[in-house]
Structure formats: C-alpha cells, structure tokens
Design an enzyme around this catalytic site. Structure first.
Site, PDB file in Angstrom:
ATOM      1  N   ASP A  50       0.867  -1.170   0.000  1.00 50.98           N
ATOM      2  CA  ASP A  50       0.000   0.000   0.000  1.00 50.98           C
ATOM      3  C   ASP A  50       0.918   1.239   0.000  1.00 50.98           C
ATOM      4  OD1 ASP A  50      -1.551   2.178   0.627  1.00 50.98           O
ATOM      5  OD2 ASP A  50      -2.760   1.145   2.134  1.00 50.98           O
TER       6      ASP A  50
ATOM      7  N   GLU B 189      29.600   4.794   0.660  1.00 50.60           N
ATOM      8  CA  GLU B 189      29.619   3.330   0.625  1.00 50.60           C
ATOM      9  C   GLU B 189      29.325   2.844  -0.791  1.00 50.60           C
ATOM     10  OE1 GLU B 189      26.373   3.090   3.715  1.00 50.60           O
ATOM     11  OE2 GLU B 189      25.672   1.585   2.303  1.00 50.60           O
TER      12      GLU B 189
ATOM     13  N   CYS C 165      26.652   5.491   6.773  1.00 48.22           N
ATOM     14  CA  CYS C 165      26.097   6.818   6.476  1.00 48.22           C
ATOM     15  C   CYS C 165      26.833   7.966   7.155  1.00 48.22           C
ATOM     16  CB  CYS C 165      24.620   6.866   6.845  1.00 48.22           C
ATOM     17  SG  CYS C 165      23.633   5.711   5.890  1.00 48.22           S
TER      18      CYS C 165
ATOM     19  N   ARG D  33      14.342  -4.609  12.337  1.00 49.32           N
ATOM     20  CA  ARG D  33      13.988  -3.749  13.480  1.00 49.32           C
ATOM     21  C   ARG D  33      15.193  -3.464  14.376  1.00 49.32           C
ATOM     22  NH1 ARG D  33       8.293  -3.686  14.260  1.00 49.32           N
ATOM     23  NH2 ARG D  33       8.564  -3.073  16.403  1.00 49.32           N
TER      24      ARG D  33
ATOM     25  N   THR E 209      17.854  -2.254  13.529  1.00 53.40           N
ATOM     26  CA  THR E 209      18.501  -0.994  13.118  1.00 53.40           C
ATOM     27  C   THR E 209      17.985   0.189  13.936  1.00 53.40           C
ATOM     28  OG1 THR E 209      16.869  -0.608  11.393  1.00 53.40           O
ATOM     29  CG2 THR E 209      18.856  -1.772  10.735  1.00 53.40           C
TER      30      THR E 209
ATOM     31  N   HIS F 159      20.773  12.374  11.380  1.00 53.29           N
ATOM     32  CA  HIS F 159      20.814  11.510  10.202  1.00 53.29           C
ATOM     33  C   HIS F 159      19.399  11.025   9.892  1.00 53.29           C
ATOM     34  CE1 HIS F 159      21.643   8.504   7.309  1.00 53.29           C
ATOM     35  NE2 HIS F 159      21.328   7.507   8.110  1.00 53.29           N
TER      36      HIS F 159
ATOM     37  N   LYS G 291      10.900   9.056   9.703  1.00 50.76           N
ATOM     38  CA  LYS G 291      10.332   8.719  11.019  1.00 50.76           C
ATOM     39  C   LYS G 291      11.394   8.794  12.134  1.00 50.76           C
ATOM     40  CE  LYS G 291       9.300   4.404  11.510  1.00 50.76           C
ATOM     41  NZ  LYS G 291       8.728   3.071  11.287  1.00 50.76           N
TER      42      LYS G 291
ATOM     43  N   ASN H  22      16.956   8.855   1.594  1.00 49.04           N
ATOM     44  CA  ASN H  22      18.176   8.793   2.402  1.00 49.04           C
ATOM     45  C   ASN H  22      19.385   8.746   1.476  1.00 49.04           C
ATOM     46  OD1 ASN H  22      20.264   8.205   4.157  1.00 49.04           O
ATOM     47  ND2 ASN H  22      19.534   6.148   4.674  1.00 49.04           N
TER      48      ASN H  22
ATOM     49  N   SER I 173      25.889   3.090  10.301  1.00 45.52           N
ATOM     50  CA  SER I 173      25.687   1.719  10.764  1.00 45.52           C
ATOM     51  C   SER I 173      27.017   1.026  10.992  1.00 45.52           C
ATOM     52  CB  SER I 173      24.878   0.928   9.739  1.00 45.52           C
ATOM     53  OG  SER I 173      23.547   1.371   9.756  1.00 45.52           O
TER      54      SER I 173
END
Lengths: 141, 345
Positions: free
Chosen positions: B28, B80, B112, B199, B201, B234, B239, B266, B296
C-alpha cells in the site's frame, strides 16, 4: 591484466575534466581542444593554456535514437554543438533535459559526468557534458 | 577558529515516488510513504555516480567559499558506493575541481557517517596547521535490494564542505563521537546489495548512538536543547529523526527545516550533510545548529555549529538545496530499474 587505451585517456584527463584549451594572445582566439600552433598566426602566435568558464549556448543539436551499445540506457539522447562564451565551439552531450525540450540558443553550462566505461571491471572515463543552466536562489545577475 | 568556509550540494534530477515502488511489490504505497515519512527519492542518471556527484558538490562548495582550489591540502570522500573498489574517488574529484597535485587524499567508509568523519579529519588537519583548507565530502548512490524495505529510501546525492580557519561562514564549536561494534547493517565484499537487521537498526543502533552522541556533546559544551535554533539528525527515513527529536525534547519547528529525506530519500553519507546544508541556506547569523550523523556498524558524530555574519556575503553564488529539490523529473519503476542496472541491457 593490462588494459589498452589507459595512457591515451590519462593524457586527455586535464582537458576533458575541466575544458582546458588554449588562447592565442596575438589574435585573441580561443581553441578547444588545445592546438599546438595557432592556425591564424602561425609562428607569430603565442598560445597559453586556458580554462574555459564552461558557459555557452546550443548552436545546433541532433537527437540520437540509434545509439551505440554503451549508450543504450540513455537513449534517446542529445548531442550538440555548444558555442562557449569565449567564442569556440565544441561537441558534447546535453543532459538533465528531455530531448524534446532542447532548443537552439538554449543557455547551458558544463557538468561533470561519466562518459563511458570499459566493461564491468574496466576503467571509467569521466569528462564534460552540458546541462541547462539552473535557478540559483538569491543570484543577483 | 575552525569552521565551514564554504559548502555545496548536488542532488540528481531523477525522482521516483514511493507509491510507484510499492505498486510493483504489492504494498500500500500511501501507507508506506506515510509510515516511512519518505514520499519520493532521488536516483542517479545512467551517467552519474559518486565521483560525478562529489565533483559537482565540490565545485559548488569551492565557488561558494570563493577560494583557489589549489589551496586545498586534503580531499576526503565518505561513501559506501565508491565507483572503484580500489582507486580513490578523491583522485578524480580533486582533478575535476582543479586542486594542486601536492595534497593528500583518501576515501572514507563508515556507512552513512563517512562524510562527517571526513569533516572531523579535516578539522584536525586545519587546527594543527597541516593544511590551509580541507575538503570533506559525503556522497552516495545508495542501493537497496529490489523488494527490500531499503528500496523505498536508498537515494542519491551528496554534500561537500570546505573546512578552514579564515573567515568561516559557520564556526564548528565542538565535535564528539560514539563508536561501538553493532552489526545493524553491512555489505560484504563483492555483494551488490547490503543486508540489515530489520527492526534491530532502530533501538540498539540508530537511537542509542544518536542519543548518546547528542548527550555527550551537550555535556562537553555545557549546553541543552534550548541553546540551539536548529537540529539535524541523520535521516534513514522521515520517522527516525522525528522520533529522536521527541526523545531529546527538541521542538518540532527546530527540526523541520533539515528533513530533506521526505523529498529525496536517504542519501546515506550525504544525508545529514545535505540536511545541514539546507539549514545553512536559511539560518540567520548568530544561529546555532546541533547536528548528529549516524553510521551503521555503528557510530555517530555530533557537531555544535554557530552561523557567522560572513555567510551573508556568500549566498546566491550556487544552487541551494531547495533549488536542487525543485529540479526534478519523475521516472517509472522500469526506468528506475534500468538506470540502477537491476535489469541488464
């Protein structure tokens, strides 16, 4: 494995990255690519390296639809003769613009792009292409 | 004092809408866009890569700074997605902006936050008088595996910062970092796409490192949220930085201007650096900016920045972040797949 053509590309890097040609101070003519001798002044000419500002207008152009294998992902694309503000013309690809929006007299500026690559593991060749000049917020001129 | 002498960004022209990616995978689209806070993302043209994006951003930064590129003593590029595994992108970019041959150069990698690590390195070289100016770039053409959640946000773009001491447009008051071994996201040698811990992350990775980075710098500086006018975190999606702001008690209006992720996705190493550039485009002299990048693997770099009067005489020289955001052409998923080479021609 040694790769053919590396030296040939390396020799052109300076002029291809930054549009460096030359200027005859005797007759005030600009050349790109750089000339070994001024064709107008001959032995009376005095040539100096010159970095072009990279601004100009489209003198004429063609839309390429039957493209070489390396350019398949970019078809159709535009090749143009760009008249630089210093007066010399060069041939370059026009990017950041749909083919149908390109027009003679359009104001363009040089940008830095990938020209081609020698296969997946080979050398990547970079150089100039041209794009329409873009809006700069707060620019006074 | 060490600071930003000039900066510039580059964002490719092409965009794909989140709903168009979702359509292909049976998701969706509206719900995904709202949930992630990413409505469209930038993607590189078929002749663009990290070298071309970095060169364009660096040319803007040098023009904005009004300096002779031959005075740049160090070029560091964080990414990267360097085009070569072996051959520094910095060599190509330094040549493309007309640097002297007598300078140092290297490519950085820290997911990042490689770009902000480059900023810190340049700060050290400038402060120790080893170089007059250092050029730090964060740029990526991020790849997400087709059908993976990352595909909705992995975007292309970059930012370049000239670091020096004379007449900065913004002073970097302090910086601090956090680094741990946290395997939330990685890409092994030879792999086309990265893997991630889904999750995982979030809490132990992004939120822990960004919060700790921010808290450490507040403590080091003796400051709090109230001392700053703008915040930049960052942006792996729209969200996470908003949620981070809530945890730290940052008012919504202090974060809003940096959230470029909603329009371009991003840009990985470019993400927080493009967000900072957008704030610098509009911030008044005297404003203070608090930025925390995240990479990361994992780590964060926090910066306290003060905008100087000098900035007013540099604006209007090069396109702003909003100028690049506004210059866009939408492409379909099939054209996107062709440009990203996920279909072979």
């Amino acid at each position: 494995m040694a790769e053919h053509g590396v030296a040939q590309i390396w020799r052109k890097i300076k002029s291809m990255y930054n549009i460096i040609g030359n200027h005859c101070t005797t007759c005030n003519t600009y050349y790109f690519p750089p000339r070994p001798v001024c064709p107008k002044c001959r032995r009376k000419g005095h040539l100096e390296d010159y970095k072009f500002k990279g601004l100009g207008t489209i003198h004429t152009f063609a839309i390429v639809r039957q493209v070489p294998e390396d350019f398949k992902t970019q078809a159709p694309y535009v090749m143009a003769q760009v008249e630089l503000d210093e007066g010399t013309r060069l041939t370059a690809q026009i990017v950041n613009c749909d083919a149908e929006d390109v027009s003679i007299g359009m104001r363009v500026r040089a940008c830095f792009r990938k020209i081609t690559e020698f296969g997946h593991g080979g050398l990547i060749v970079y150089g100039y292409k041209f794009e329409p000049t873009m809006k700069v917020t707060g620019h006074k001129r | 004092m060490v600071g930003i002498i000039g900066y510039g960004v580059y964002i490719p022209r092409y965009r794909i809408k989140t709903v168009d990616i979702a359509d292909v995978w049976g998701d969706d689209g509206e719900a995904v866009a709202q949930g992630l806070g990413v409505f469209e993302k930038s993607l590189p043209g078929p002749d663009e890569d990290v070298a071309t994006i970095s060169a364009e951003a660096a040319r803007n930064a040098v023009k904005y700074a009004k300096i002779d590129p031959k005075e740049i003593g160090a070029v560091y590029i964080g990414s990267e997605s360097h085009p070569y595994a072996v051959k520094p992108t910095g060599t190509i970019v330094a040549e493309a902006i007309g640097c002297s041959e007598n300078m140092t150069c290297a490519d950085f990698e820290f997911a990042c936050k490689a770009g902000t690590a480059a900023v810190q390195t340049c700060m050290g070289l400038v402060t120790s008088k080893m170089v007059k100016y250092g050029l730090a770039i964060g740029a990526d053409t991020a790849q997400g595996r087709p059908g993976d959640a990352l595909e909705y946000s992995a975007a292309a773009g970059g930012a370049a910062y000239v670091i020096g001491e004379e007449d900065p447009v913004a002073t970097i008051e302090a910086t601090s970092s956090v680094t741990t071994d946290t395997p939330d996201f990685w890409r092994r040698e030879g792999e086309d796409f990265p893997s991630h811990g889904a999750r995982f992350t979030g809490e132990p990775a992004y939120f822990r490192h960004v919060e700790q980075g921010a808290t450490n710098l507040f403590k080091k500086m003796g400051t709090s949220v109230d001392d700053y006018d703008y915040f930049v975190f960052h942006m792996p999606n729209g969200k996470f930085p908003v949620a981070m702001g809530k945890v730290l008690g940052v008012p919504k209006e202090k974060l809003e201007d940096s959230l470029v992720v909603r329009h371009i996705g991003n840009t990985y190493s470019g993400s927080s650096m493009v967000g900072l550039a957008r704030v610098l485009d509009i911030a008044k002299p005297g404003s203070r900016i608090f930025m925390v990048s995240y990479g990361s693997g994992a780590g964060s770099d926090a910066f306290s920045i003060r905008v100087e009067d000098e900035i007013q005489s540099h604006r209007g020289e090069v396109p702003t972040v909003d100028d690049y955001i506004a210059r866009k052409t939408y492409v379909s998923y099939s054209v996107y797949a062709k440009y990203r080479r996920t279909i072979k021609a």
